[in-house]
Scaffold this motif. Structure first.
Motif, PDB file in Angstrom:
ATOM      1  N   ILE A  73       0.836  -1.210   0.000  1.00 38.01           N
ATOM      2  CA  ILE A  73       0.000   0.000   0.000  1.00 38.01           C
ATOM      3  C   ILE A  73       0.864   1.251   0.000  1.00 38.01           C
ATOM      4  O   ILE A  73       0.582   2.216  -0.729  1.00 38.01           O
ATOM      5  N   ASN A  74       1.904   1.274   0.784  1.00 34.12           N
ATOM      6  CA  ASN A  74       2.794   2.436   0.821  1.00 34.12           C
ATOM      7  C   ASN A  74       3.441   2.670  -0.537  1.00 34.12           C
ATOM      8  O   ASN A  74       3.632   3.818  -0.956  1.00 34.12           O
ATOM      9  N   ALA A  75       3.764   1.557  -1.200  1.00 31.03           N
ATOM     10  CA  ALA A  75       4.342   1.713  -2.534  1.00 31.03           C
ATOM     11  C   ALA A  75       3.342   2.337  -3.493  1.00 31.03           C
ATOM     12  O   ALA A  75       3.690   3.192  -4.322  1.00 31.03           O
ATOM     13  N   SER A  76       2.064   1.933  -3.375  1.00 33.32           N
ATOM     14  CA  SER A  76       1.030   2.523  -4.222  1.00 33.32           C
ATOM     15  C   SER A  76       0.863   4.012  -3.925  1.00 33.32           C
ATOM     16  O   SER A  76       0.710   4.829  -4.837  1.00 33.32           O
ATOM     17  N   GLU A  77       0.865   4.359  -2.670  1.00 31.77           N
ATOM     18  CA  GLU A  77       0.744   5.769  -2.311  1.00 31.77           C
ATOM     19  C   GLU A  77       1.934   6.580  -2.778  1.00 31.77           C
ATOM     20  O   GLU A  77       1.818   7.779  -3.021  1.00 31.77           O
ATOM     21  N   SER A  78       3.092   5.917  -2.906  1.00 35.60           N
ATOM     22  CA  SER A  78       4.307   6.605  -3.362  1.00 35.60           C
ATOM     23  C   SER A  78       4.406   6.655  -4.873  1.00 35.60           C
ATOM     24  O   SER A  78       5.401   7.162  -5.409  1.00 35.60           O
ATOM     25  N   GLY A  79       3.406   6.091  -5.559  1.00 35.28           N
ATOM     26  CA  GLY A  79       3.410   6.153  -7.020  1.00 35.28           C
ATOM     27  C   GLY A  79       4.035   4.948  -7.696  1.00 35.28           C
ATOM     28  O   GLY A  79       4.312   5.001  -8.903  1.00 35.28           O
ATOM     29  N   ALA A  80       4.241   3.881  -6.962  1.00 37.14           N
ATOM     30  CA  ALA A  80       4.833   2.671  -7.546  1.00 37.14           C
ATOM     31  C   ALA A  80       3.967   1.476  -7.218  1.00 37.14           C
ATOM     32  O   ALA A  80       4.388   0.551  -6.510  1.00 37.14           O
ATOM     33  N   THR A  95      -5.715  -5.232   5.554  1.00 37.77           N
ATOM     34  CA  THR A  95      -4.614  -4.783   4.703  1.00 37.77           C
ATOM     35  C   THR A  95      -4.590  -5.555   3.390  1.00 37.77           C
ATOM     36  O   THR A  95      -4.466  -4.972   2.303  1.00 37.77           O
ATOM     37  N   LEU A  96      -4.726  -6.870   3.447  1.00 38.65           N
ATOM     38  CA  LEU A  96      -4.657  -7.688   2.236  1.00 38.65           C
ATOM     39  C   LEU A  96      -5.866  -7.464   1.339  1.00 38.65           C
ATOM     40  O   LEU A  96      -5.752  -7.511   0.103  1.00 38.65           O
ATOM     41  N   TYR A 144     -15.125   7.152  -6.689  1.00 36.57           N
ATOM     42  CA  TYR A 144     -14.633   5.839  -6.303  1.00 36.57           C
ATOM     43  C   TYR A 144     -13.143   5.900  -6.085  1.00 36.57           C
ATOM     44  O   TYR A 144     -12.380   6.403  -6.919  1.00 36.57           O
ATOM     45  N   CYS A 145     -12.737   5.399  -4.907  1.00 35.15           N
ATOM     46  CA  CYS A 145     -11.307   5.272  -4.599  1.00 35.15           C
ATOM     47  C   CYS A 145     -11.079   3.871  -4.101  1.00 35.15           C
ATOM     48  O   CYS A 145     -11.676   3.448  -3.105  1.00 35.15           O
ATOM     49  N   ALA A 146     -10.251   3.137  -4.758  1.00 33.90           N
ATOM     50  CA  ALA A 146     -10.018   1.742  -4.368  1.00 33.90           C
ATOM     51  C   ALA A 146      -9.378   1.638  -3.009  1.00 33.90           C
ATOM     52  O   ALA A 146      -9.455   0.600  -2.354  1.00 33.90           O
ATOM     53  N   LEU A 147      -8.693   2.701  -2.581  1.00 42.00           N
ATOM     54  CA  LEU A 147      -8.004   2.657  -1.289  1.00 42.00           C
ATOM     55  C   LEU A 147      -8.847   3.239  -0.160  1.00 42.00           C
ATOM     56  O   LEU A 147      -8.422   3.259   0.984  1.00 42.00           O
ATOM     57  N   GLY A 148     -10.053   3.703  -0.495  1.00 40.54           N
ATOM     58  CA  GLY A 148     -10.944   4.197   0.556  1.00 40.54           C
ATOM     59  C   GLY A 148     -10.588   5.562   1.076  1.00 40.54           C
ATOM     60  O   GLY A 148     -10.909   5.887   2.213  1.00 40.54           O
ATOM     61  N   CYS A 149      -9.960   6.394   0.244  1.00 43.41           N
ATOM     62  CA  CYS A 149      -9.594   7.726   0.714  1.00 43.41           C
ATOM     63  C   CYS A 149     -10.838   8.591   0.870  1.00 43.41           C
ATOM     64  O   CYS A 149     -11.788   8.488   0.092  1.00 43.41           O
TER      65      CYS A 149
END
Length: 1788
Positions: free
Chosen positions: A884-891, A936-937, A1040-1045
């Protein structure tokens, strides 16, 4: 049996013997068993029969009480005071303690008036001894009191001698000692000795040569005499010694303690005498000779006796004698006396204390004598001192309060002994104590240290030259293991420091000793207990490590603060105490001392310069490394964290220069965080927060320092310090992290690799705390050296179980393999996880995919221990977070085999029966971590499949129902569960519709928890629903936000409606759900009850849920083909705005009224719900109304009523029918009566606002079905349909409609047929056809009960006849019920209840429900009266018709109907004021029927007569009073009681001319009833007599006053009756009648507390006061009062007998009328004696004794106060004759 003829004044019997009768001129009549004794009709005598086997008083009493020994003379009236006192003395042997106390009190009072006479009587009674009198102790106590009360002029030596002989003769006749009577006899002799000491001495001397027991008693008397009167005893001491000494040698061991105690008391008296008269001590040569002889005997013989008691008593005596004997004798006795005393120290604590006191006296006498040099050399004292040293420890051996007090006294005595020796031999004593310390024996060493501590301040000048020797001796004890010795040594060190004895290296040594013991904990006790070669002969107290630590901490702080000379020793030596592991526990105190030194420093900045130049002082790196790790526990004792941070600030100049400013800014913040420990404990994560603060503090400090060499040097110190925390895993974990953050700052890879290897080697991965610290440290290192860390981890996992030892152990033990593997795998999993967490996001994808794709992680999943499971789950969670952190960091990248990882987590969180996992809390923690990991998963790509989603939900939803305790573990678990469900919702579904379906699926599964009866389940369910609705709205409405923001974020896919226009043209991902998909009707039925929940939080959340639901629904597009006007849309938005206002109020003001909030919510929902949604909600309202929470169910009912009221017109017939069925179902299932009523109200509201016929049909159909299929009489909580009928009948609108509907169905009503002439043929028939008809019948009955208007109209025309017949039949049915036929009564009561409710007489219905089925005669008759009273109040116009009917009914032949008619008429007549001629006829009928054969009819006819209205009662008063007067003589007591009660009522309004003709007759009859055994009768008759006093005026005043005077004694006596109501009645009557007597003293007496009190003692005070008034103001009446009171001696109540006795005695004691005294004084006295002899009641006997005391204390009997026992010879002769006959009978 014998018959005794006595004077007529004596109406009591006396116990006599045949011998007495032979001497008396009385006639004897023998009566056979079973025959009645003949009684002479002559008025001049009475006959009394006495059992001659009863216990007898003295024979002289019988003769003294006027029995015909000689002709009775009226002129010789006097009470024989001696015999009276003897009677009181005889009561001392009574079985009752109250009697004994009363007699003792009286005797004490009499002894104060005439002590001589009391003593003479006591002497007479005591001549029989204990064999004839059972309580000689009481007699002797009275005698002792009398002797002390004697004036000196009244002291007769001859008589005192007789008393002394009596006491001594009793004492010498018994072998007992120290019994109650002997102690009393001793007190008597001591009292005599206070007046005539020589007489007592002579009497005692006579018996000193007697038996051993007598001798012992005499010696004990002498001892007590010496203690109480030393100034009288000592001048006669010589005579005592001269007589005691010759017999001392023959005293047995068992008696020797008494003699020894006597010598102790005598010597103490001598010391007291010498203190008061120092120059007049009568201690001549003879006394000294006697003392020396006694001293030798006690010393040589008694003190060495085998009997311990003898030895102890002898030592006590010798301890007192040593100061009185000559120096020569004392010196000669010392070699024998000292060992004898020391021998007692082998015994218990109390004996040792006595020995110490004697030893102290001996040392004072032998060493500190002013008449010569010390008698003992120090060598002679060594054994004594060696014996005393172990005694010091006895003070702390026991924690028992008593033993501790004795031990403390003994400790002080021992110190006094040593001080006495030290004052004479200071140097020798010092060497002795030092040598004892060198021996290192625990008990002597402990004692020597305590003595040194005690004597050092007192002998400091003398011992000043011995200081080096003392220091060396103390040094030799520093390694002693015993805690008691350590404590004493620590205290001695502090004393030495206060005298500046600690200097140089020895001073540092002692400071180190104190510091080392400041580090003690309770865990150190185990190590101390296992010390080898530990001596256990003598226990040195119960000193704990905590106590020793407290002593050392206080001592070290005192030395630091109060002794300036110690500053040079303490600084910088204290810094050396910080690093070693041994002193870890003392770091807080050391830091505090450093702070105090810094605050009081005398040489400023030179303190730090000295630290830099000394090589033995720790370096800055060592101090920082130690301090940072020790900061770990913010709650450590002595504020460790605060003390360390303070010292770091002080020592900042020792570190690199640029760190000082940073610390000055950061350290105060850290100190503020830990300053409030109570607030800190409220945060469950305070420890993690604090550890993170420490790591950040260290990291920022390293960044500020920017010195690579210094940082690497610090790293080396960290690595070296692992040895300090080998057994402290929490500090070791923090050390791991400290080293990890340091390695993050180092660029040297070789250095990092080396330290990582060292870190892993030093870690103990078997401990979870240590393991976690290592994992976090590896993660910190991975932030800069990821590849190095992964390489290390791979090396570890490749070598699991590869050592030779591990392989061998695994072959033999699976357990070893599992445990060892679990620890390593758990550690590896955590290290991988934290490495992924801290590693740069740009480089972790390949590492994670490699870890999972190659199944390397699967090797970490086969763990069984719960802690290991948690570690693996945490690692998986960390991996997911890394993605998740990688996704938030753009990767972003997908997580491979995510579903497999979920399955692993769900498996790990379950309970495995084979792993022995039993810790419930650990299981909950594992499950909480698992839920977090699942969340998390679920949140990572790819999306969940339906199967995986359902599998996860099935495995996790049950956690909503988990118990709420422990809260700190369960709360995070529930929060994680809610987060998981929200994540499933956010990541599930492809479009809005599918996501809405998923939402409904989840919500329906949560409904069971939302509606749960358990509060925490409801709260959890509502929280989950609200969170999911927030997420759903955010996704489906805002984007829609897949990460629930929340809000706007980079991931949100926004929907531009204006751009796309028609939603049908949008891609499937943007299709919104329809409003129907939200199932708002069903959802409202579920969540609306929660808006009325008992929990405020649930109410607030449920309101927010409804707001979210309708906000979402209004944001969705309208259904195709549905036209909604703009006005409707505006109304909907206004309603939604109102709902949001309510929620805002709930958020801001928690005190708002919940009902108001709920009403506003309902109003909003009425507008927001569509027609279909409303119908759906009403169809499902049964579930809402059956809510387990009563308040919520009430809210649901309120909502249904509101919905039906406002929108009922929209419902169709089918909707109404289904809604009715739903409400009926809710009614049936409602267990709470109130909820059922409310639900029925909703049904009524539905009928009122819709089609009533449809509703009624459904209700009747349901009722008919119940009647056919159920036993409605046995339904729990009642029959719901009957309650429905009640609801309709009570409804103002529906009552007429429902009655019409029921009548249309009902064809006939059940008829009760009863043939009262033949009871056996009576029967009850119910005519019914089918269930529907039965339902209509029950409906009609219920309709009557409801009091509907139609029901009233149906019965109004025939109200009187219906009611009258029902009441009469009630009597008949009760007659049937008494014969066992209960069903007619039940049916009739049902009809009666219906009638009452129909006409509105609810009170009558309550009366029937309360007493209807009671078959007892009095209860149902009272029921009739209650009903009549109720009707009279409610329907006064119907009374005339009803009375006409009942008047004729009184002539019926049926008894029960006549009784019912009489009962009814008696009540109706109260309201017959306007009946005119009918009232006269009623009175005639009632008067005529007072002769009815039924007592009930007679009673109620009379009761009716007295209840004639006040405006007519005067006309019939005379007639009614005549009836009452006749019935006062009725044969039935209940009729009499009614007559008295009615008399009380009629007298309130009767005119004088009606009462006066029968006033006296009424008074006489009432007085006769005042002796009734019925307490109510007594109370009523007393009250009625008081009411008659209002008519005792005018011509009848004198006659009535005579009646008053005749009743006054009885009133006074019953004023303390057994029954409280009688007491109150007598008090009230006395207040009335005393006004007729017109004596102010009597009236004033009625206002005293004693008149109103219910205590016996206060009542006796009242009797004395009123007797005083009688004798002063009513002298002419005293004779009649006395006669009446004497008659009360025969009362059937013991309490009245006692009252009469006390009143008689009080009047006689206060009267000076010779005629009264002549007539009654002797008679009362004799009757008192008779009662005392025979009465089984203790209160009577006790009162008799008090009464006798009153007679003797009265002023009329003053002459006896100077009398002596003139008839003593006669009594003595009688006594001697009786004694000789008793002996003769015994011989025969």
């Amino acid at each position: 049996m014998v018959k005794i003829t006595a004077n007529k004044k004596y109406k009591r019997s006396f116990p006599v013997t045949a011998r007495h009768i032979q001497r008396s001129s009385v006639s004897v009549v023998y009566v056979r068993a079973g025959e009645e004794a003949p009684v002479s009709p002559s008025s001049s005598s009475i006959y009394s029969f006495i059992n001659i086997n009863l216990p007898l008083p003295s024979p002289s009493l019988f003769l003294a009480f006027g029995l015909s020994i000689a002709p009775f003379s009226m002129a010789s009236i006097s009470i024989p005071a001696p015999e009276a006192i003897q009677v009181l003395l005889s009561l001392l042997a009574d079985d009752s303690s109250a009697v004994r106390e009363a007699s003792m009190s009286s005797l004490d009072d009499l002894a104060a008036l005439n002590p001589v006479l009391v003593l003479e009587c006591c002497a007479t009674v005591s001549r029989g001894g204990r064999r004839r009198f059972g309580n000689m102790a009481g007699v002797f106590q009275v005698m002792a009191f009398g002797v002390r009360a004697l004036d000196e002029r009244d002291v007769d030596s001859v008589f005192m001698g007789k008393l002394a002989k009596i006491a001594t003769s009793e004492m010498i006749s018994s072998k007992e000692l120290n019994s109650d009577w002997q102690r009393a006899a001793t007190s008597l002799l001591v009292a005599i000795g206070s007046h005539l000491p020589d007489l007592v001495m002579e009497e005692i001397f006579l018996h000193l040569s007697g038996t051993s027991s007598a001798l012992q008693a005499m010696v004990q008397i002498l001892a007590e005499f010496a203690s109480s009167s030393p100034l009288l005893f000592i001048p006669r001491w010589k005579g005592v010694l001269s007589r005691i000494l010759p017999i001392l040698g023959n005293v047995r061991d068992m008696h020797r303690p008494t003699f020894a105690n006597a010598f102790k008391c005598w010597c103490q008296a001598a010391w007291q005498y010498s203190t008061d008269f120092p120059s007049h001590l009568p201690q001549d040569g003879d006394v000294m000779s006697f003392l020396n002889s006694a001293f030798e005997l006690l010393l040589r013989v008694w003190a060495v006796s085998r009997d311990l008691k003898v030895r102890v008593a002898s030592i006590e005596a010798l301890g007192q004698m040593v100061g009185l004997i000559t120096r020569t004798q004392l010196k000669a006795a010392l070699p024998r006396l000292v060992p004898t005393i020391l021998d007692l120290y082998k015994k218990d604590l109390d004996i040792a204390f006595l020995a110490t006191c004697s030893l102290h006296n001996l040392l004072n006498a032998s060493l500190l004598s002013e008449s010569g040099p010390p008698m003992l050399d120090f060598e002679d004292l060594t054994l004594t001192l060696a014996t005393l040293l172990p005694v010091v420890s006895m003070n702390s051996e026991s924690k028992d309060q008593t033993d501790f007090s004795v031990g403390l006294k003994m400790y002080n005595e021992v110190q006094h002994c040593f001080l006495t020796v030290g004052l004479v031999y200071p140097d020798d004593l010092f060497l002795f104590l030092v040598n004892k310390c060198r021996l290192k024996e625990e008990a002597p060493t402990f004692g020597a240290l305590c003595v040194l501590k005690h004597l050092l301040p007192r002998l400091s000048e003398t011992w000043h030259s011995k200081i080096p020797l003392l220091v060396e001796s103390v040094k030799s004890l520093l390694e002693e293991h015993n805690l008691g010795v350590r404590k004493a040594l620590s205290e001695l060190i502090v004393v030495m420091a206060s005298h500046c004895y600690l200097v140089g290296s020895s001073g540092e040594l002692f400071i180190e000793y104190l510091t080392r013991h400041c580090a003690l904990t309770d865990q150190n006790q185990n190590d101390l207990d296992s010390t080898p070669n530990k001596r256990t002969e003598i226990k040195i107290g119960a000193v704990t490590p905590g106590e020793l630590r407290a002593v050392c901490e206080k001592g070290l702080l005192l030395v630091t603060i109060t002794i300036p000379e110690m500053e040079h020793i303490l600084w910088p030596f204290l810094l050396k105490m910080i690093i070693p592991q041994t002193y870890t526990g003392s770091v807080a105190m050391v830091c505090r001392c450093i702070s105090e030194l810094w605050r009081h420093r005398s040489y400023g900045s030179d303190m730090l310069s000295e630290c830099r130049v000394r090589p033995d002082i720790p370096t800055a790196e060592e101090l920082l490394a130690r301090f940072v790790v020790l900061l770990h526990d913010p709650l450590a004792r002595e504020q460790l964290a605060t003390q360390i941070l303070t010292v770091l600030c002080l020592l900042a100049p020792l570190f690199p220069k640029n760190i000082n400013l940073f610390w000055q800014d950061e350290i105060p913040k850290m100190k503020a965080y830990v300053s409030d420990t109570d607030d800190l404990k409220q945060d469950p994560s305070y420890q993690d927060t604090w550890d993170d603060m420490i790591i950040n503090f260290l990291a920022e400090s390293l960044d500020v320092i920017q010195d690579a060499d210094w940082i690497m040097s610090l790293g080396n110190v960290f690595a070296k310090h692992y040895e300090l925390y080998t057994s402290d895993d929490e500090h070791a974990a923090l050390l791991h992290r400290c080293l990890g953050i340091l390695l993050q700052k180092v660029n040297d890879r070789a250095y990092v690799h080396d330290k990582m290897n060292w870190m892993y080697k030093q870690s103990n991965i078997a401990i979870p705390t240590n393991r976690l610290g290592l994992a976090k440290a590896m993660g910190l290192v991975a932030a800069s050296h990821l590849d190095t860390v992964l390489e290390k981890l791979k090396d570890i996992i490749d070598n699991v179980g590869q050592t030779i030892i591990q392989r061998l152990l695994s072959l033999f033990s699976d357990g070893y393999r599992t445990v060892e593997s679990d620890d390593i795998h758990a550690a590896l999993a955590l290290m991988y996880g934290y490495a992924a967490k801290y590693a740069p996001s740009s480089v972790i994808e390949a590492r994670i995919n490699a870890l999972i794709g190659t199944n390397m992680l699967s090797r970490l999943l086969h763990v069984r221990h719960p802690i290991a499971k948690q570690a693996v789950i945490t690692a998986i969670n960390l991996l997911g977070n890394a993605v998740i952190n990688a996704s938030e960091s753009g990767a972003p990248f997908p997580l491979k085999r995510r579903d497999q990882l979920l399955d692993y987590i769900l498996t790990l969180m379950g309970r495995d029966d084979n792993d022995g996992f039993a810790d419930y809390n650990e299981l909950l923690r594992t499950q909480a971590l698992a839920l977090s990991a699942c969340t998390t998963l679920v949140s990572v790509e790819p999306k969940l499949t339906v199967e995986t989603r359902n599998y996860v939900m099935k495995a996790t939803l049950g956690f909503f129902a988990i118990q709420n305790d422990p809260v700190e573990v369960v709360s995070p678990l529930v929060d994680n569960l809610i987060s998981l469900l929200c994540a499933i919702l956010l990541t599930g579904g492809e479009d809005g519709r599918s996501r809405a379906e998923l939402l409904m699926l989840i919500l329906r599964q949560i409904d069971q928890f939302v509606s749960s009866p358990v509060e925490y389940q409801r709260r959890r369910g509502c929280l989950a629903v609200h969170e999911m609705l927030l997420k759903f709205r955010m996704v489906c409405v805002s984007g829609y936000c897949a990460l629930g923001c929340h809000g706007n974020c980079a991931h949100t896919k926004q929907v531009d409606r204006t751009l796309y226009g028609n939603f049908s043209n949008l891609p499937s991902a943007f299709v919104l759900p329809s409003r129907e998909a939200l199932c708002l009707g069903d959802r409202v039925a579920i969540y609306l009850p929660r808006c009325a929940d008992t929990n405020s939080e649930v109410r607030k959340i449920s309101a927010q849920i409804l707001d979210q639901l309708f906000s979402i629904s209004l944001s969705l597009p309208k259904p195709p083909g549905l036209s909604i006007s703009a006005e409707d849309i505006e109304l909907s938005y206004r309603a939604l705005s109102s709902l949001e206002d309510v929620i805002a109020m709930l958020r801001n003001d928690t005190s708002i009224d919940p009902s108001e909030v709920f009403n506003r919510i309902i109003s909003s929902l009425c507008i927001l719900l569509t027609k279909d949604e409303l119908v759906a909600m009403l169809h499902g309202c049964s579930v809402a109304i059956c809510d387990k929470i009563k308040q919520s169910a009430e809210g649901a009912i309120q909502a249904v009523v509101e919905f039906v009221t406002r929108r009922g017109s929209e419902l169709t017939e089918i909707d109404i029918s289904r809604t009715t069925q739903s409400l009926i179902s809710a009614t049936v299932h409602a267990t709470d009566k109130h909820l059922r009523v409310e639900t029925l109200g909703a049904i009524a509201s539905l009928a009122e606002n819709t089609s009533s016929k449809t509703v009624f049909d459904e209700v009747l159909a349901a009722a008919g079905k119940d009647i056919i299929t159920k036993d409605i009489s046995r339904l729990r909580g009642g029959w719901p349909m009957q309650d429905a009928f009640y609801a309709f009948s009570q409804h103002m609108v529906l009552s007429v409609l429902f009655l019409e509907h029921v009548i249309s169905v009902l064809s006939q009503i059940p008829i009760l047929k009863c043939d009262v002439d033949r009871v056996e043929d009576s029967q009850v028939q119910n005519h019914t056809e089918d269930g529907q008809l039965e339902a209509a019948i029950f409906a009609l009955t219920a309709f009557f009960r409801g009091g509907g208007k139609v029901g009233k109209r149906a019965v109004e025309q025939n109200y009187a006849s219906v009611l009258s017949e029902l009441m009469l039949q009630l009597g008949s049915c009760h007659g049937l019920a008494s014969s066992g036929h209960l069903e007619p009564l039940r049916n009739l009561l049902t009809a009666f209840q219906a009638f009452c409710e129909c006409v509105g007489d609810l009170e009558m219905g309550k009366i029937l429900a309360r007493d209807g089925e009671l078959s007892e005669n009095e209860r149902w008759i009272n029921l009739i009266g209650d009903i009549a009273g109720c009707i009279s109040i409610k329907r006064p116009k119907e009374i005339q018709n009803i009375c006409q009917f009942f008047k004729r009914s009184l002539d019926r032949p049926q008894k029960y109907q006549r009784e019912a008619a009489a009962a009814a008429l008696s009540e109706f007549v109260r309201y017959s004021g306007g009946l005119g001629s009918l009232l006269e006829k009623m009175v005639d009928v009632l008067c005529r029927r007072v002769s009815d054969e039924s007592s009930t009819v007679r009673r109620f006819c009379l009761r009716g007569l007295v209840q004639i209205p006040s405006i007519h009662i005067l006309k019939y008063t005379a007639q009614v009073l005549g009836v009452i007067l006749a019935l006062l003589d009725d044969s039935d007591e209940s009729v009499q009681l009614t007559a008295v009660s009615c008399l009380l009522m009629i007298l309130e309004s009767s005119p004088d001319d009606a009462v006066e003709p029968i006033l006296l007759n009424l008074s006489i009859r009432l007085r006769n009833l005042q002796t009734s055994m019925n307490a109510n009768m007594r109370a009523s008759s007393f009250s009625a007599f008081g009411a008659l006093s209002n008519y005792g005026v005018g011509a009848l005043r004198e006659a009535f006053v005579e009646q008053v005077h005749a009743a006054i004694p009885r009133l006074v006596l019953h004023q303390f009756d057994e029954d409280v109501s009688v007491r109150l009645a007598c008090r009230s009557t006395l207040r009335r009648v005393f006004t007729l007597i017109e004596i102010e003293g009597l009236l004033a007496l009625l206002n005293t507390p004693s008149f109103l009190s219910d205590h016996r003692s206060d009542y006796e005070d009242f009797l004395r006061d009123i007797a005083k008034q009688f004798t002063q103001h009513l002298l002419s009446r005293v004779d009649s009062y006395m006669a009446s009171t004497v008659q009360a001696f025969d009362a059937p109540w013991s309490i009245i007998q006692a009252n009469a006795m006390y009143l008689c005695s009080s009047m006689l004691s206060l009267s000076d009328n010779q005629h009264i005294l002549a007539d009654y004084h002797t008679q009362v006295f004799g009757m008192l004696v008779g009662k005392m002899s025979r009465s089984p009641d203790a209160v009577v006997r006790a009162t008799c004794s008090s009464a006798l005391g009153l007679l003797l204390k009265s002023s009329n009997s003053c002459s006896w106060r100077t009398d002596h026992l003139d008839r003593l010879e006669l009594t003595k002769s009688n006594h001697d004759a009786a004694e000789s006959q008793d002996k003769l009978a015994t011989t025969q």
